[in-house]
Design a protein around this motif. Structure first.
Motif, short mmCIF file in Angstrom:
data_model
loop_
_atom_site.label_atom_id
_atom_site.label_comp_id
_atom_site.label_asym_id
_atom_site.label_seq_id
_atom_site.Cartn_x
_atom_site.Cartn_y
_atom_site.Cartn_z
N GLN A 1 0.80 -1.22 0.00
CA GLN A 1 0.00 0.00 0.00
C GLN A 1 0.83 1.27 0.00
OE1 GLN A 1 -1.44 -0.79 4.33
NE2 GLN A 1 -1.82 1.38 4.02
N TYR A 2 2.15 1.15 0.14
CA TYR A 2 3.00 2.33 0.32
C TYR A 2 3.85 2.65 -0.91
CZ TYR A 2 1.97 1.70 5.30
OH TYR A 2 1.33 1.56 6.50
N SER A 3 4.20 3.94 -1.05
CA SER A 3 5.30 4.34 -1.93
C SER A 3 6.47 4.66 -1.00
CB SER A 3 4.92 5.55 -2.78
OG SER A 3 4.63 6.68 -1.98
N TYR A 4 7.68 4.24 -1.39
CA TYR A 4 8.82 4.25 -0.46
C TYR A 4 9.91 5.23 -0.87
CZ TYR A 4 6.78 -0.12 1.24
OH TYR A 4 5.93 -1.06 1.76
N THR A 5 10.60 5.70 0.17
CA THR A 5 11.83 6.44 -0.02
C THR A 5 12.89 5.82 0.89
OG1 THR A 5 12.84 8.66 0.03
CG2 THR A 5 11.29 8.15 1.78
N PRO A 6 14.14 5.73 0.43
CA PRO A 6 15.17 5.15 1.29
C PRO A 6 15.41 6.01 2.53
CG PRO A 6 15.91 5.27 -0.99
CD PRO A 6 14.66 6.08 -0.91
N MET A 7 15.66 5.37 3.67
CA MET A 7 16.13 6.11 4.83
C MET A 7 17.51 6.65 4.52
SD MET A 7 15.11 3.94 8.23
CE MET A 7 13.40 3.60 8.65
N ALA A 8 17.66 7.96 4.60
CA ALA A 8 18.98 8.54 4.46
C ALA A 8 19.70 8.38 5.79
CB ALA A 8 18.87 10.00 4.06
N SER A 9 20.96 8.72 5.83
CA SER A 9 21.73 8.57 7.07
C SER A 9 22.60 9.79 7.30
CB SER A 9 22.60 7.31 7.02
OG SER A 9 23.53 7.39 5.96
N SER A 10 22.98 9.97 8.54
CA SER A 10 23.89 11.05 8.90
C SER A 10 24.86 10.54 9.94
CB SER A 10 23.12 12.26 9.45
OG SER A 10 24.02 13.22 9.97
N SER A 11 26.12 10.80 9.73
CA SER A 11 27.13 10.40 10.71
C SER A 11 27.04 11.24 11.97
CB SER A 11 28.53 10.53 10.10
OG SER A 11 28.78 11.89 9.71
N LEU A 12 26.28 12.35 11.91
CA LEU A 12 26.17 13.24 13.06
C LEU A 12 25.13 12.76 14.07
CD1 LEU A 12 26.32 16.63 11.13
CD2 LEU A 12 28.17 15.48 12.38
N ASP A 13 24.18 11.93 13.65
CA ASP A 13 23.18 11.40 14.58
C ASP A 13 22.58 10.14 13.96
OD1 ASP A 13 20.88 10.86 16.22
OD2 ASP A 13 21.06 12.90 16.98
N ALA A 14 22.94 9.00 14.49
CA ALA A 14 22.48 7.73 13.93
C ALA A 14 21.10 7.32 14.42
CB ALA A 14 23.48 6.62 14.29
N SER A 15 20.52 8.04 15.38
CA SER A 15 19.25 7.61 15.95
C SER A 15 18.04 8.25 15.27
CB SER A 15 19.22 7.94 17.45
OG SER A 15 19.18 9.33 17.68
N LEU A 16 18.22 9.38 14.58
CA LEU A 16 17.10 10.06 13.95
C LEU A 16 16.78 9.45 12.59
CD1 LEU A 16 18.10 13.76 14.80
CD2 LEU A 16 16.38 12.34 15.95
N TYR A 17 15.59 9.75 12.08
CA TYR A 17 15.16 9.23 10.78
C TYR A 17 15.28 10.34 9.72
CZ TYR A 17 13.27 5.43 13.58
OH TYR A 17 13.13 4.37 14.45
N PHE A 18 16.09 10.07 8.70
CA PHE A 18 16.35 11.04 7.65
C PHE A 18 15.75 10.58 6.33
CE2 PHE A 18 19.69 11.66 10.73
CZ PHE A 18 19.88 13.04 10.76
N VAL A 19 15.28 11.54 5.54
CA VAL A 19 14.80 11.28 4.18
C VAL A 19 15.43 12.31 3.26
CG1 VAL A 19 12.61 10.25 4.87
CG2 VAL A 19 12.77 12.75 4.59
N THR A 20 15.25 12.13 1.94
CA THR A 20 15.77 13.08 0.96
C THR A 20 14.60 13.66 0.17
OG1 THR A 20 17.83 11.83 0.75
CG2 THR A 20 17.32 13.40 -1.00
N LEU A 21 14.32 14.94 0.39
CA LEU A 21 13.29 15.64 -0.36
C LEU A 21 13.82 15.95 -1.76
CD1 LEU A 21 10.45 16.98 -0.13
CD2 LEU A 21 11.63 19.08 0.55
N SER A 22 13.05 15.63 -2.80
CA SER A 22 13.55 15.81 -4.16
C SER A 22 12.75 16.81 -4.98
CB SER A 22 13.58 14.47 -4.90
OG SER A 22 12.28 13.91 -4.98
N GLY A 23 11.56 17.23 -4.51
CA GLY A 23 10.79 18.19 -5.28
C GLY A 23 9.50 18.58 -4.59
N MET A 24 8.94 19.74 -4.97
CA MET A 24 7.65 20.19 -4.46
C MET A 24 6.89 20.88 -5.58
SD MET A 24 8.32 21.59 -0.56
CE MET A 24 6.54 21.65 -0.29
N SER A 25 5.58 20.86 -5.46
CA SER A 25 4.73 21.50 -6.47
C SER A 25 3.52 22.14 -5.78
CB SER A 25 4.26 20.49 -7.50
OG SER A 25 3.46 19.48 -6.88
#
Length: 461
Positions: A298-322
């Motif tokens: 039922q979902y459309s997916y985006t990969p979890m991004a990562s940051s070496s500055l904080d491994a516990s938070l959840y990151f995504v990559t925004l690619s566009g808006m309309s």
């Protein structure tokens, strides 16, 4: 820590609550509130912070400007966690002294500086958690930006805020145990709370959870059986708070769902699987939190991004808006110019300044003849009137991998008073955040095992 929730006259969606005489029947119709477990995981009911059915009430006179102030504190701390040089001053020292009833027994826990932490704020959603044997249920705030689960504990030797229902009493649980300083879980506290652990004179591990608004909880790291309805999980590690000071509302404590060994998600993963999903409701309905299996189709997916500055938070990559189907007039690189966190407790989405400016202009143009109104706190794109009366405004958010959020008006504009509505986005030059205003009524899955986040419309229905 600011853990506030229930009944706010000015509400985040500013939906008018049902008249007092109707509250009982309204809430009775929302009783999906019984936690249960089936083949698709563990299911809990989520309540909006301003819902009249929430088990942890907010002050009824809390101004919306205060909501935004707390939200700004939370966003600022999320940004500070990713800063390479955090020069913020330490908290004042805190100490606990345990006195037996009628006696002078003194177990000095710790006297250490607390580093700044996150403002939990009024934007967090509330559910129920059972603890102890026999189990007692407690109203808890759910937070994807925190790791350690904690709640207020009797005898509360220093300070406890007023909460809905009784304090947790470890002496009444046959399965309660404190955690010694030598335990590996004690070593995990630095990563889980961003503060070092301490040790009492009786060799009990002490946690220190501090937040960006000067609120904090300090107490004993403990172990007991956690339960949700008829499902119980022994040996759960959590904080038994003895000094809890700040803006906590009437919740008993916090459930941490971040990526850390001490989070509720990580501790239940061996039994339920390493994923969770939720639908964050409006103040007029209920949503859910599910830990474990989900329907992947039922979902459309985006990969979890990562940051070496904080491994516990959840990151995504925004690619566009309309806006209205037309892409914003910014280069693709602007969307990913800052790290982007998806967070259940931040209310207002923060966008890179250039992206926000383009969004603001496009929304103003799409609003046509709507009269502009003065800025309200951190919101600077405002209009006269209520969102529901200003026509349809559709905003699209696209993420790496093809996941999308097609936001209707209710997820784009927020009514700040009876005569003004504002764009529920704000600019940032540090850390972008996908807040809960934009997530409301969508089903969002955090599939940590597969390192992906999914979105689906109509999640709370």
């Amino acid at each position: 820590m600011e853990l506030l929730p229930l009944l706010l006259a000015c509400s985040l969606l500013f939906t008018v609550a049902a008249p007092a005489r109707d509250i009982t029947s309204v809430c009775a119709s929302q009783i999906r509130d019984f936690p249960h477990r089936n083949s698709s995981g563990l299911h809990l009911t989520l309540h909006h912070p301003q819902s009249p059915c929430s088990p942890a009430p907010l002050p009824s006179d809390l101004p919306f400007s205060t909501v935004l102030s707390h939200d700004d504190a939370r966003a600022a701390h999320l940004a500070s966690r990713l800063a390479t040089n955090n020069d913020a001053p330490p908290r004042r020292p805190t100490s606990l002294r345990k006195k037996a009833a009628g006696g002078r027994f003194d177990d000095s826990l710790a006297t250490v500086p607390l580093s700044p932490g996150m403002s939990i704020g009024v934007g967090n959603y509330v559910t129920q958690l059972g603890l102890g044997t026999p189990a007692t249920s407690y109203a808890m705030v759910v937070d994807t930006g925190s790791s350690l689960t904690w709640l207020q504990c009797s005898p509360c030797v220093v300070s406890c805020h007023r909460q809905a229902g009784p304090l947790y009493d470890p002496r009444a649980s046959s399965t309660y145990a404190t955690v010694p300083c030598s335990a590996s879980q004690c070593d995990e506290l630095q990563a889980a709370t961003l503060n070092p652990s301490a040790c009492s004179v009786s060799n009990v591990c002490v946690y220190q959870a501090s937040y960006g608004d000067s609120s904090f909880s300090v107490g004993y790291l403990s172990r007991d059986t956690v339960s949700f309805g008829s499902s119980s999980f022994p040996g759960f590690y959590y904080g038994c708070g003895q000094d809890n000071e700040g803006l906590f509302g009437r919740s008993a404590g916090l459930i941490g769902l971040a990526r850390n060994k001490l989070s509720l998600l990580s501790q239940l993963a061996p039994s339920l699987g390493n994923s969770f999903s939720y639908c964050l409701p409006t103040s007029a309905s209920t949503g859910y939190l599910t830990i474990g299996s989900y329907n992947p189709g039922q979902y459309s997916y985006t990969p979890m991004a990562s940051s070496s500055l904080d491994a516990s938070l959840y990151f995504v990559t925004l690619s566009g808006m309309s806006v209205g189907g037309s892409p914003l007039a910014v280069s693709p690189s602007e969307y990913s110019s800052l790290p982007t966190i998806i967070d259940s407790g931040t209310v207002i989405t923060r966008l890179p300044t250039s992206v926000y400016s383009a969004l603001s202009k496009a929304v103003a143009a799409a609003m046509g003849g709507a009269a502009r109104a003065p800025a309200f706190s951190i919101l600077d794109t405002c209009f006269e009137g209520q969102a529901s009366r200003l026509g349809v405004l559709a905003v699209g958010m696209a993420f790496a991998g093809g996941a999308t959020l097609k936001l209707p008006t209710r997820n784009v504009l927020i009514d700040v008073d009876d005569s003004t509505t504002c764009l529920a986005f704000a600019p940032t030059d540090s850390t972008a955040i996908i807040g809960n205003m934009q997530q409301q009524t969508f089903s969002v899955v955090y599939d940590v095992a597969r390192s992906r986040i999914g979105f689906a419309a109509g999640g709370c229905s």
